[in-house]
Design an enzyme around this catalytic site. Structure first.
Site, short mmCIF file in Angstrom:
data_model
loop_
_atom_site.label_atom_id
_atom_site.label_comp_id
_atom_site.label_asym_id
_atom_site.label_seq_id
_atom_site.Cartn_x
_atom_site.Cartn_y
_atom_site.Cartn_z
N HIS A 18 0.83 -1.21 0.00
CA HIS A 18 0.00 0.00 0.00
C HIS A 18 0.87 1.26 0.00
O HIS A 18 0.57 2.22 -0.69
CB HIS A 18 -0.94 0.00 1.22
CG HIS A 18 -1.96 -1.09 1.16
ND1 HIS A 18 -3.29 -0.86 0.96
CD2 HIS A 18 -1.82 -2.44 1.21
CE1 HIS A 18 -3.95 -2.01 0.92
NE2 HIS A 18 -3.08 -2.98 1.08
N ASP A 115 -6.21 5.55 1.28
CA ASP A 115 -6.20 4.13 0.98
C ASP A 115 -7.64 3.61 0.97
O ASP A 115 -8.52 4.15 1.66
CB ASP A 115 -5.41 3.40 2.07
CG ASP A 115 -5.18 1.94 1.72
OD1 ASP A 115 -4.30 1.67 0.90
OD2 ASP A 115 -5.90 1.07 2.26
N VAL A 333 15.20 -5.95 -0.78
CA VAL A 333 16.05 -5.60 -1.92
C VAL A 333 15.29 -4.59 -2.79
O VAL A 333 14.10 -4.39 -2.59
CB VAL A 333 16.37 -6.85 -2.78
CG1 VAL A 333 17.29 -7.79 -2.05
CG2 VAL A 333 15.08 -7.54 -3.23
N GLN A 335 13.50 -4.39 -5.67
CA GLN A 335 12.93 -5.36 -6.62
C GLN A 335 12.89 -4.83 -8.05
O GLN A 335 13.17 -5.55 -9.00
CB GLN A 335 11.51 -5.73 -6.16
CG GLN A 335 10.81 -6.64 -7.12
CD GLN A 335 9.52 -7.21 -6.55
OE1 GLN A 335 9.55 -7.90 -5.53
NE2 GLN A 335 8.42 -6.93 -7.19
N HIS A 350 4.34 -13.84 -6.42
CA HIS A 350 3.04 -14.05 -5.78
C HIS A 350 1.95 -13.25 -6.49
O HIS A 350 0.77 -13.46 -6.24
CB HIS A 350 3.13 -13.65 -4.30
CG HIS A 350 3.33 -12.17 -4.09
ND1 HIS A 350 4.28 -11.43 -4.75
CD2 HIS A 350 2.67 -11.28 -3.29
CE1 HIS A 350 4.21 -10.16 -4.37
NE2 HIS A 350 3.25 -10.06 -3.48
N TRP A 353 -0.06 -6.74 -6.75
CA TRP A 353 -0.26 -5.91 -7.94
C TRP A 353 0.95 -5.06 -8.30
O TRP A 353 1.28 -4.86 -9.48
CB TRP A 353 -1.50 -5.03 -7.80
CG TRP A 353 -1.79 -4.29 -9.06
CD1 TRP A 353 -1.78 -2.96 -9.25
CD2 TRP A 353 -2.07 -4.89 -10.34
NE1 TRP A 353 -2.06 -2.67 -10.56
CE2 TRP A 353 -2.23 -3.84 -11.26
CE3 TRP A 353 -2.20 -6.21 -10.80
CZ2 TRP A 353 -2.52 -4.04 -12.61
CZ3 TRP A 353 -2.48 -6.43 -12.15
CH2 TRP A 353 -2.64 -5.35 -13.03
N ASN A 354 1.65 -4.54 -7.27
CA ASN A 354 2.83 -3.73 -7.59
C ASN A 354 3.86 -4.57 -8.33
O ASN A 354 4.47 -4.11 -9.29
CB ASN A 354 3.46 -3.18 -6.31
CG ASN A 354 2.51 -2.26 -5.59
OD1 ASN A 354 2.17 -1.19 -6.09
ND2 ASN A 354 2.02 -2.68 -4.42
N SER A 355 4.02 -5.81 -7.90
CA SER A 355 5.00 -6.69 -8.55
C SER A 355 4.59 -6.97 -9.99
O SER A 355 5.44 -6.99 -10.89
CB SER A 355 5.12 -8.01 -7.78
OG SER A 355 5.63 -7.75 -6.49
N ASP A 374 -5.59 -10.58 -3.16
CA ASP A 374 -6.05 -10.34 -4.53
C ASP A 374 -5.22 -11.09 -5.58
O ASP A 374 -5.43 -10.91 -6.78
CB ASP A 374 -5.95 -8.83 -4.80
CG ASP A 374 -4.52 -8.31 -4.57
OD1 ASP A 374 -3.70 -9.03 -3.97
OD2 ASP A 374 -4.23 -7.17 -4.98
N GLN A 375 -4.27 -11.88 -5.11
CA GLN A 375 -3.24 -12.37 -6.04
C GLN A 375 -3.72 -13.38 -7.08
O GLN A 375 -3.15 -13.45 -8.17
CB GLN A 375 -2.05 -12.92 -5.23
CG GLN A 375 -1.40 -11.81 -4.39
CD GLN A 375 -0.74 -12.30 -3.13
OE1 GLN A 375 -0.45 -13.48 -3.00
NE2 GLN A 375 -0.50 -11.41 -2.17
BR1 BUP Z 1 9.63 -8.49 -0.64
C1 BUP Z 1 10.10 -6.93 -1.52
N1 BUP Z 1 11.78 -5.41 -2.21
O1 BUP Z 1 12.37 -7.23 -1.05
P1 BUP Z 1 3.16 -6.10 -3.92
C2 BUP Z 1 9.16 -6.14 -2.11
N2 BUP Z 1 9.54 -4.98 -2.73
O2 BUP Z 1 11.23 -3.59 -3.39
P2 BUP Z 1 2.75 -7.33 -1.26
C3 BUP Z 1 10.85 -4.62 -2.81
O3 BUP Z 1 7.39 -4.04 -2.43
P3 BUP Z 1 0.01 -6.48 -1.16
C4 BUP Z 1 11.48 -6.55 -1.56
O4 BUP Z 1 8.80 -4.18 -5.64
C5 BUP Z 1 6.60 -3.98 -4.61
O5 BUP Z 1 6.68 -2.66 -5.06
C6 BUP Z 1 7.98 -4.61 -4.60
O6 BUP Z 1 4.06 -4.98 -3.26
C7 BUP Z 1 8.51 -4.11 -3.30
O7 BUP Z 1 2.99 -7.23 -2.84
C8 BUP Z 1 6.20 -3.96 -3.15
O8 BUP Z 1 3.87 -6.71 -5.06
C9 BUP Z 1 5.34 -5.14 -2.77
O9 BUP Z 1 1.85 -5.49 -4.24
O10 BUP Z 1 1.59 -6.40 -0.91
O11 BUP Z 1 3.93 -6.84 -0.56
O12 BUP Z 1 2.39 -8.73 -0.99
O13 BUP Z 1 -0.43 -7.90 -1.04
O14 BUP Z 1 -0.54 -5.64 -0.06
O15 BUP Z 1 -0.22 -5.92 -2.52
#
Ligand code: BUP
Length: 454
Positions: A18, A115, A333, A335, A350, A353-355, A374-375
């Site tokens: 978030h 949010d 790290v 990412q 996983h 959404w950000n990933s 939501d994955q």
């Molecule tokens: Br772990 C990790 N480094 O080591 P998501 C995550 N990230 O930069 P989540 C890093 O955190 P929700 C690490 O790039 C992304 O921007 C990654 O968000 C960054 O999944 C963020 O991908 C993680 O949406 O949160 O953390 O499970 O389920 O709440 O969306």
């Protein structure tokens, strides 16, 4: 410049998934000369959140950080033991404390962006302050369509295993976020109670882009999904920024030595810890895939509790074997920097959404392995768009253990698929157009600021 007279308050909730998109939005608004106040809740759940906020505030000293001390909550009252959901609820219940500090801000606020978990309390706040209220929805547009439509779904309807969302399509009930199915859970409450109040918002910002979800955004804005929804503004892909770079061990030097697309990157987000049994199987899978790998191990839900070393978590013997073939880390790290490295050819994710959006931005094909939330819905989109594969029979990662051998085989498939790679490269091009100067992202932010400054 356009934003000079516009003062916006950004109000994220708990968890990196978030916080990260809020800070990326903040950076985009700053590029357009907006004045910003960032509301930060204390104490934060994870060290990752506190550290990111402090890096952000040092990188952008022109923003105002409004520190807000939340009232702590009894887990029994909140009917949850998830520390992030508890924090959601604690923040929601403390929002009234913000009325006075926000009304004292100068120049006065032009808008509040909060949010999704804060809708009902933030609506009271924005009404008192007499300012428009927007939500930055931190998942996909398809997930937003479910959020908007869910209060009107009859779950007991025996007609089938699918939820039909008008003008969008069907979502299998098995893909629904598991916490949604827990009666009276915080997540369920947000969906059923706050979902009904979406119409009172002035707009919804989503980290979405046309090439991925243009049709869904258009359907939402056509009034066919639900009458009377506020405008849905696709502002994605949100661009990662320099301040996100953590201190400490970076795997980039290691990647530098490796040939293009020779490494698979495995990371499962900041929310779900894997069981020790699953951690072993992931290790076995990566080692047997035939590819070099970079693996971020997630052993505890909250990083502050993560005290054991890799040898203990993964096992000494397996760890020795893994170190010959790849890199295993247990810390935060950068990412997006990893995904953008030429040595990385595939991403076991996983599908937070950000990933997903970061993989799209960098053109990296995904092996989707949804863990929670939501994955699965996001994984379905990844597969539908042809930028990744999703092995549906694996189910939810937090519930079923996938064997190493099976995982290794799928990684091989991912890394060797020309079709996925080509499609991911196409999406990367589309994403690059969207984020270019004068592209759709810039224009969307300009329009928003225009609206707020009136
Ligand atoms: Br772990 C990790 N480094 O080591 P998501 C995550 N990230 O930069 P989540 C890093 O955190 P929700 C690490 O790039 C992304 O921007 C990654 O968000 C960054 O999944 C963020 O991908 C993680 O949406 O949160 O953390 O499970 O389920 O709440 O969306």
């Amino acid at each position: 410049p356009s934003g000079d007279l516009t003062h916006v308050a950004l109000f994220p909730s708990a968890g990196m998934g978030h916080l990260v998109p809020f800070l990326r939005l903040a950076a985009a608004l700053l590029r357009h000369h907006c004045k910003l106040t960032l509301i930060t809740s204390h104490p934060a759940v994870s060290s990752a959140e506190s550290q990111l906020i402090s890096r952000f505030v040092s990188a952008f000293p022109q923003i105002t950080e409004l520190k807000f001390h939340i009232v702590s909550l009894d887990p029994l009252v909140a009917n949850s033991d998830d520390p992030f959901f508890l924090q959601f609820e604690a923040i929601r219940r403390s929002v009234h404390l913000l009325t006075s500090p926000l009304s004292a801000l100068s120049p006065p606020l032009s808008a509040l962006v909060c949010d999704v978990s804060l809708i009902s309390s933030a609506l009271v706040l924005s009404a008192t302050l007499k300012i428009p209220n927007y939500v930055l929805f931190t998942s996909s547009a398809i997930m937003f369509s479910l959020f908007a439509y869910y209060p009107f779904v009859k779950m007991s309807d025996p007609s089938g295993d699918l939820i039909h969302i008008p003008a969008i399509g069907s979502i299998p009930k098995t893909s629904l976020p598991p916490p949604l199915l827990v009666d009276n859970s915080i997540f369920n409450k947000i969906f059923t109670q706050d979902g009904r109040r979406i119409k009172e918002l002035n707009g919804v910002l989503i980290n979405a882009m046309d090439a991925m979800e243009g049709d869904t955004v258009a359907a939402l804005n056509s009034g066919k999904v639900l009458d009377g929804l506020p405008p849905v503004v696709p502002i994605g892909p949100l661009l990662p920024c320099e301040f996100e770079n953590p201190e400490g061990k970076s795997p980039i030097k290691w990647l530098e030595k490796l040939p293009p697309r020779s490494v698979v990157f495995a990371s499962f987000g900041s929310r779900t810890a894997a069981s020790r049994e699953q951690i072993k199987e992931i290790g076995i899978g990566l080692a047997s895939s035939g590819y070099k790998f970079l693996w971020i191990v997630k052993d505890k839900v909250v990083d502050k509790e993560d005290k054991e070393g890799l040898e203990e978590v993964v096992g000494e013997e397996l760890m020795e074997k893994l170190e010959e073939k790849g890199m295993v880390l247990k810390e935060w790290v950068n990412q997006e920097e990893i995904l953008g490295h030429r040595a990385v050819g595939g991403f076991v994710s996983h599908c937070g959404w950000n990933s997903v959006m970061e993989a799209a931005l960098k053109g990296v094909p995904v092996l989707a392995w949804p863990q929670n939330g939501d994955q699965m819905i996001n994984a379905g989109l990844v597969a539908k768009k042809g930028v990744g594969m999703w092995v549906e029979k694996w189910g939810w990662g937090h519930k079923c253990v996938v064997k190493g051998e099976e995982l290794g085989g799928r990684i091989k498939e991912l890394m060797e698929s020309d079709v996925l790679r080509a499609r991911a490269a196409e999406l990367k091009e589309e994403a690059a157009k969207a984020v270019a100067v004068g592209g759709s992202c810039d224009r969307a932010i300009e329009r928003l600021i225009g609206r707020w400054s009136k």
